[in-house]
Scaffold this motif. Structure first.
Motif, PDB file in Angstrom:
ATOM      1  N   GLY A   1       0.798  -1.223   0.000  1.00 42.37           N
ATOM      2  CA  GLY A   1       0.000   0.000   0.000  1.00 42.37           C
ATOM      3  C   GLY A   1       0.831   1.274   0.000  1.00 42.37           C
ATOM      4  N   THR A   2       1.843   1.354   0.831  1.00 45.33           N
ATOM      5  CA  THR A   2       2.607   2.599   1.004  1.00 45.33           C
ATOM      6  C   THR A   2       3.958   2.579   0.305  1.00 45.33           C
ATOM      7  OG1 THR A   2       3.707   1.750   2.966  1.00 45.33           O
ATOM      8  CG2 THR A   2       1.632   2.923   3.316  1.00 45.33           C
ATOM      9  N   GLY A   3       4.444   1.389  -0.063  1.00 39.46           N
ATOM     10  CA  GLY A   3       5.790   1.297  -0.648  1.00 39.46           C
ATOM     11  C   GLY A   3       6.897   1.336   0.394  1.00 39.46           C
ATOM     12  N   ILE A   4       6.517   1.397   1.674  1.00 42.02           N
ATOM     13  CA  ILE A   4       7.542   1.439   2.729  1.00 42.02           C
ATOM     14  C   ILE A   4       8.310   0.113   2.765  1.00 42.02           C
ATOM     15  CG2 ILE A   4       7.816   1.371   5.271  1.00 42.02           C
ATOM     16  CD1 ILE A   4       5.771   3.658   5.366  1.00 42.02           C
ATOM     17  N   GLU A   5       9.656   0.232   2.893  1.00 40.97           N
ATOM     18  CA  GLU A   5      10.499  -0.968   2.844  1.00 40.97           C
ATOM     19  C   GLU A   5      11.290  -1.162   4.135  1.00 40.97           C
ATOM     20  OE1 GLU A   5      11.437  -1.276  -1.924  1.00 40.97           O
ATOM     21  OE2 GLU A   5      12.982  -0.395  -0.627  1.00 40.97           O
ATOM     22  N   VAL A   6      11.490  -2.416   4.484  1.00 42.63           N
ATOM     23  CA  VAL A   6      12.404  -2.784   5.565  1.00 42.63           C
ATOM     24  C   VAL A   6      13.318  -3.861   5.010  1.00 42.63           C
ATOM     25  CG1 VAL A   6      12.632  -3.878   7.830  1.00 42.63           C
ATOM     26  CG2 VAL A   6      10.797  -2.223   7.429  1.00 42.63           C
ATOM     27  N   GLU A   7      14.628  -3.727   5.314  1.00 43.02           N
ATOM     28  CA  GLU A   7      15.587  -4.665   4.742  1.00 43.02           C
ATOM     29  C   GLU A   7      16.334  -5.385   5.856  1.00 43.02           C
ATOM     30  OE1 GLU A   7      17.948  -3.297   1.171  1.00 43.02           O
ATOM     31  OE2 GLU A   7      19.487  -3.451   2.706  1.00 43.02           O
ATOM     32  N   ILE A   8      16.507  -6.677   5.709  1.00 40.42           N
ATOM     33  CA  ILE A   8      17.269  -7.471   6.679  1.00 40.42           C
ATOM     34  C   ILE A   8      18.444  -8.106   5.947  1.00 40.42           C
ATOM     35  CG2 ILE A   8      17.220  -9.412   8.296  1.00 40.42           C
ATOM     36  CD1 ILE A   8      14.219  -9.055   8.560  1.00 40.42           C
ATOM     37  N   THR A   9      19.668  -7.918   6.483  1.00 44.40           N
ATOM     38  CA  THR A   9      20.833  -8.641   5.961  1.00 44.40           C
ATOM     39  C   THR A   9      21.311  -9.602   7.033  1.00 44.40           C
ATOM     40  OG1 THR A   9      21.515  -6.807   4.534  1.00 44.40           O
ATOM     41  CG2 THR A   9      23.196  -8.429   5.071  1.00 44.40           C
ATOM     42  N   THR A  10      21.450 -10.855   6.665  1.00 44.26           N
ATOM     43  CA  THR A  10      21.821 -11.854   7.657  1.00 44.26           C
ATOM     44  C   THR A  10      22.689 -12.928   7.018  1.00 44.26           C
ATOM     45  OG1 THR A  10      20.924 -13.446   9.223  1.00 44.26           O
ATOM     46  CG2 THR A  10      19.679 -13.153   7.233  1.00 44.26           C
ATOM     47  N   SER A  11      23.635 -13.477   7.794  1.00 45.32           N
ATOM     48  CA  SER A  11      24.400 -14.604   7.255  1.00 45.32           C
ATOM     49  C   SER A  11      23.920 -15.883   7.925  1.00 45.32           C
ATOM     50  CB  SER A  11      25.903 -14.396   7.411  1.00 45.32           C
ATOM     51  OG  SER A  11      26.224 -14.167   8.742  1.00 45.32           O
ATOM     52  N   ILE A  12      23.710 -16.901   7.100  1.00 41.38           N
ATOM     53  CA  ILE A  12      23.133 -18.165   7.564  1.00 41.38           C
ATOM     54  C   ILE A  12      24.123 -19.285   7.308  1.00 41.38           C
ATOM     55  CG2 ILE A  12      21.185 -19.757   7.357  1.00 41.38           C
ATOM     56  CD1 ILE A  12      19.503 -17.446   6.306  1.00 41.38           C
ATOM     57  N   ASP A  13      24.383 -20.072   8.352  1.00 38.19           N
ATOM     58  CA  ASP A  13      25.373 -21.152   8.306  1.00 38.19           C
ATOM     59  C   ASP A  13      24.663 -22.495   8.351  1.00 38.19           C
ATOM     60  OD1 ASP A  13      27.413 -22.968   8.801  1.00 38.19           O
ATOM     61  OD2 ASP A  13      27.510 -22.476  10.933  1.00 38.19           O
ATOM     62  N   ARG A  14      24.909 -23.314   7.334  1.00 41.33           N
ATOM     63  CA  ARG A  14      24.291 -24.649   7.301  1.00 41.33           C
ATOM     64  C   ARG A  14      25.330 -25.741   7.539  1.00 41.33           C
ATOM     65  NH1 ARG A  14      24.017 -27.712   2.240  1.00 41.33           N
ATOM     66  NH2 ARG A  14      25.697 -26.956   0.934  1.00 41.33           N
ATOM     67  N   SER A  15      26.475 -25.409   8.154  1.00 45.32           N
ATOM     68  CA  SER A  15      27.503 -26.434   8.379  1.00 45.32           C
ATOM     69  C   SER A  15      27.059 -27.426   9.446  1.00 45.32           C
ATOM     70  CB  SER A  15      28.845 -25.803   8.749  1.00 45.32           C
ATOM     71  OG  SER A  15      28.770 -25.150   9.986  1.00 45.32           O
ATOM     72  N   THR A  16      26.105 -27.004  10.291  1.00 42.31           N
ATOM     73  CA  THR A  16      25.466 -27.933  11.221  1.00 42.31           C
ATOM     74  C   THR A  16      23.965 -27.709  11.103  1.00 42.31           C
ATOM     75  OG1 THR A  16      25.627 -26.309  12.990  1.00 42.31           O
ATOM     76  CG2 THR A  16      27.361 -27.949  12.900  1.00 42.31           C
ATOM     77  N   LEU A  17      23.184 -28.706  11.493  1.00 41.48           N
ATOM     78  CA  LEU A  17      21.719 -28.566  11.465  1.00 41.48           C
ATOM     79  C   LEU A  17      21.183 -28.566  12.889  1.00 41.48           C
ATOM     80  CD1 LEU A  17      20.732 -30.897   8.475  1.00 41.48           C
ATOM     81  CD2 LEU A  17      20.652 -28.390   8.559  1.00 41.48           C
ATOM     82  N   PRO A  18      20.144 -27.765  13.218  1.00 41.19           N
ATOM     83  CA  PRO A  18      19.508 -26.811  12.321  1.00 41.19           C
ATOM     84  C   PRO A  18      20.464 -25.699  11.885  1.00 41.19           C
ATOM     85  CG  PRO A  18      18.765 -26.471  14.591  1.00 41.19           C
ATOM     86  CD  PRO A  18      19.579 -27.718  14.586  1.00 41.19           C
ATOM     87  N   ALA A  19      20.187 -25.103  10.719  1.00 43.35           N
ATOM     88  CA  ALA A  19      21.010 -24.000  10.221  1.00 43.35           C
ATOM     89  C   ALA A  19      20.968 -22.868  11.246  1.00 43.35           C
ATOM     90  CB  ALA A  19      20.501 -23.536   8.869  1.00 43.35           C
ATOM     91  N   ARG A  20      22.025 -22.051  11.243  1.00 42.22           N
ATOM     92  CA  ARG A  20      22.226 -21.075  12.294  1.00 42.22           C
ATOM     93  C   ARG A  20      22.304 -19.672  11.682  1.00 42.22           C
ATOM     94  NH1 ARG A  20      27.197 -19.881  15.209  1.00 42.22           N
ATOM     95  NH2 ARG A  20      28.235 -20.651  13.345  1.00 42.22           N
ATOM     96  N   ILE A  21      21.581 -18.725  12.260  1.00 43.78           N
ATOM     97  CA  ILE A  21      21.686 -17.326  11.833  1.00 43.78           C
ATOM     98  C   ILE A  21      22.826 -16.695  12.626  1.00 43.78           C
ATOM     99  CG2 ILE A  21      20.545 -15.084  11.949  1.00 43.78           C
ATOM    100  CD1 ILE A  21      18.050 -16.378  10.964  1.00 43.78           C
ATOM    101  N   MET A  22      23.858 -16.201  11.914  1.00 44.68           N
ATOM    102  CA  MET A  22      25.059 -15.735  12.618  1.00 44.68           C
ATOM    103  C   MET A  22      25.034 -14.242  12.909  1.00 44.68           C
ATOM    104  SD  MET A  22      28.133 -17.966  11.069  1.00 44.68           S
ATOM    105  CE  MET A  22      28.152 -17.200   9.462  1.00 44.68           C
ATOM    106  N   SER A  23      24.441 -13.449  12.036  1.00 46.18           N
ATOM    107  CA  SER A  23      24.408 -12.002  12.290  1.00 46.18           C
ATOM    108  C   SER A  23      23.186 -11.427  11.601  1.00 46.18           C
ATOM    109  CB  SER A  23      25.664 -11.332  11.739  1.00 46.18           C
ATOM    110  OG  SER A  23      25.683 -11.463  10.338  1.00 46.18           O
ATOM    111  N   VAL A  24      22.647 -10.366  12.166  1.00 45.21           N
ATOM    112  CA  VAL A  24      21.450  -9.751  11.600  1.00 45.21           C
ATOM    113  C   VAL A  24      21.604  -8.237  11.615  1.00 45.21           C
ATOM    114  CG1 VAL A  24      18.939  -9.490  11.777  1.00 45.21           C
ATOM    115  CG2 VAL A  24      20.012 -11.618  12.535  1.00 45.21           C
ATOM    116  N   VAL A  25      21.351  -7.589  10.474  1.00 47.21           N
ATOM    117  CA  VAL A  25      21.291  -6.125  10.438  1.00 47.21           C
ATOM    118  C   VAL A  25      19.933  -5.766   9.837  1.00 47.21           C
ATOM    119  CG1 VAL A  25      22.279  -4.017   9.470  1.00 47.21           C
ATOM    120  CG2 VAL A  25      23.780  -5.902  10.134  1.00 47.21           C
ATOM    121  N   ILE A  26      19.192  -4.887  10.514  1.00 43.88           N
ATOM    122  CA  ILE A  26      17.863  -4.476  10.023  1.00 43.88           C
ATOM    123  C   ILE A  26      17.932  -2.985   9.675  1.00 43.88           C
ATOM    124  CG2 ILE A  26      15.413  -4.242  10.608  1.00 43.88           C
ATOM    125  CD1 ILE A  26      15.908  -6.529  12.667  1.00 43.88           C
ATOM    126  N   ARG A  27      17.446  -2.641   8.475  1.00 40.57           N
ATOM    127  CA  ARG A  27      17.443  -1.242   8.053  1.00 40.57           C
ATOM    128  C   ARG A  27      16.032  -0.793   7.760  1.00 40.57           C
ATOM    129  NH1 ARG A  27      20.791  -3.938   4.967  1.00 40.57           N
ATOM    130  NH2 ARG A  27      22.960  -3.853   5.635  1.00 40.57           N
TER     131      ARG A  27
END
Ligand SMILES: [Ca+2]
Ligand SMILES: [Ca+2]
Ligand SMILES: [Ca+2]
Ligand SMILES: [Ca+2]
Length: 440
Positions: A414-440
């Motif tokens: 409706g408004t065009g407003i955006e939110v962006e998330i940058t994250t690194s995901i590691d699948r070397s072990t299961l369950p996969a792990r979120i290592m870092s998160v930046v939200i803009r």
């Protein structure tokens, strides 16, 4: 393994995440309407955030599905699945996952293993980076090494403690680009180039010249400085090509080795004996030397016993795919290697131990294989390859990736407003792990 059941499994995962995210979004909207007298904008932001989150969850789910149920015959299947799951529609919001390279914009996440992990780089490697000088290269190596002795032109705690705002070097692998910028002499401009917000995407402010910060050349191409070449995120090891825990040869039985790698009982005995008796044994020893040569280094065969058979390509490929040598199981995983299937051909300019002729031959052979290199034995087809070169290559490169960096952009319709998330995901072990998160 055929591809068909795996595909439908991934499709199911995708649908499940979308349904789940839509449900969360509806609940958020229902509960927000009561309180949302503060305005349409706040609600739009919430919607955009949850859409971006759905994109991250979707990528994570596809990574887990591709790890549990891998396609061992195609090095590109997971990448294609991630790219195919790079956009979605929710109730009143959408998400998209993309990244910019010098050649343009692409769907999907960034493969952290398509870059060189700075924590594995030698002085000579570092010196190939743009704007690098000897003092900065020495300081980076000092920041990473465990000792407190500065290199010739380097810097250790003594230097950082003398700064107006003192801090200490990590003396361990660098964990982020932001941390790299704390190293003596490292200018954020070297690290980020035009990608000032480090999201891997050419944003409008990064392509408008000096109309808004940062400074950029407005040429429609993202020059991301060192961040286009190096990573701090990639992780070595992980599950095998068949999605199983790797067999640690320091504690494995001979029959386990034989079952996992299809070697004979005699070959398995030499493999296990060699790793047990040779405390510096590394996996590339099995590439560099024949089993008979390795056996000779630990005292040779029993008198009268027949000479042990060399590993054939299939056995060597299975050994390298399925097994590992880890003496300290409590130690953190090593920094990741470069994925030879997903890296850009230009990346070899920053690994001077791989000369340009070999780099060209690697790329020509990769281009000739629709499914990429799926086994280390495949690398034997590269012209000019021999055991020593293959062993050296094994210590630098990998055929699969554990870590992906996802930038998911949620957009309120409706408004065009955006939110962006940058994250690194590691699948070397299961369950996969979120290592870092930046939200803009
Ligand atoms: Ca040092
Ligand atoms: Ca950017
Ligand atoms: Ca600008
Ligand atoms: Ca540019």
């Amino acid at each position: 393994m055929t591809t068909r059941p795996r595909r439908s499994f991934v499709t199911l995962v995708v649908l499940w995440v979308i349904v789940l995210s839509s449900a969360v979004l509806s609940i958020v909207q229902a509960s927000s309407f009561g309180q949302a007298t503060s305005g349409r904008e706040a609600l739009a932001r919430v919607r955009a955030y949850w859409a971006a989150r759905a994109g991250v969850e979707l990528q994570l789910a596809v990574m887990e599905a591709g790890t549990q149920n891998p396609d061992p015959d195609d090095a590109f299947t997971l990448i294609e699945d991630l790219d195919a799951a790079s956009a979605g529609d929710l109730d009143g919001a959408t998400f998209s996952i993309m990244h910019s390279l010098e050649t343009g914009d692409y769907d999907g996440p960034v493969d952290a293993h398509s870059k060189i992990n700075i924590n594995r780089m030698t002085f000579d490697d570092l010196m190939t980076l743009p704007f690098m000088t000897e003092d900065v290269a020495d300081a980076i190596l000092d920041w990473i090494d465990a000792d407190e002795d500065p290199n010739v032109l380097g810097a250790e705690a003594g230097y950082y403690q003398g700064l107006p705002f003192p801090y200490e070097p990590r003396n361990a692998p660098i964990q982020s680009y932001q941390e790299l910028e704390l190293v003596a002499g490292v200018d954020p401009w070297y690290v980020r180039g035009e990608d000032w917000n480090l999201n891997g995407i050419l944003d409008p402010s990064e392509n408008d010249g000096d109309a808004s910060p940062p400074h950029d050349n407005a040429d429609g191409i993202l020059d991301a400085g060192w961040s286009a070449i190096i990573t701090c995120d990639s992780i070595d090891g992980g599950l095998s090509a068949t999605g199983e825990e790797r067999l640690n040869l320091t504690e494995a039985g001979e029959s386990d080795v034989a079952a996992r790698t299809n070697v004979t009982a005699e070959q398995a005995k030499v493999i296990v004996d060699y790793v047990t008796l040779e405390s510096n044994a590394v996996m590339s020893d099995f590439v560099r030397r024949s089993l008979a040569q390795l056996q000779a280094t630990i005292g040779g065969a029993q008198p009268g016993a027949p000479r042990v058979q060399s590993l054939n390509d299939e056995q060597l490929g299975a050994l390298l795919n399925e097994c590992t040598i880890i003496r300290d199981t409590a130690a953190p995983p090593a920094p990741g290697k470069l994925n030879i299937n997903t890296c850009d051909s230009q990346i070899f300019e920053y690994l001077p131990s791989i000369d340009s002729a070999l780099a060209d031959n690697i790329m020509a052979e990769r281009d000739a294989r629709r499914q990429g290199f799926v086994s280390f034995a495949d690398l034997r087809s590269i012209p000019g390859m021999n055991n020593n070169r293959l062993a050296a290559l094994y210590d630098l490169v990998e055929l699969r990736s554990n870590v992906f960096v996802v930038t998911s952009r949620g957009r309120d319709t409706g408004t065009g407003i955006e939110v962006e998330i940058t994250t690194s995901i590691d699948r070397s072990t299961l369950p996969a792990r979120i290592m870092s998160v930046v939200i803009r």
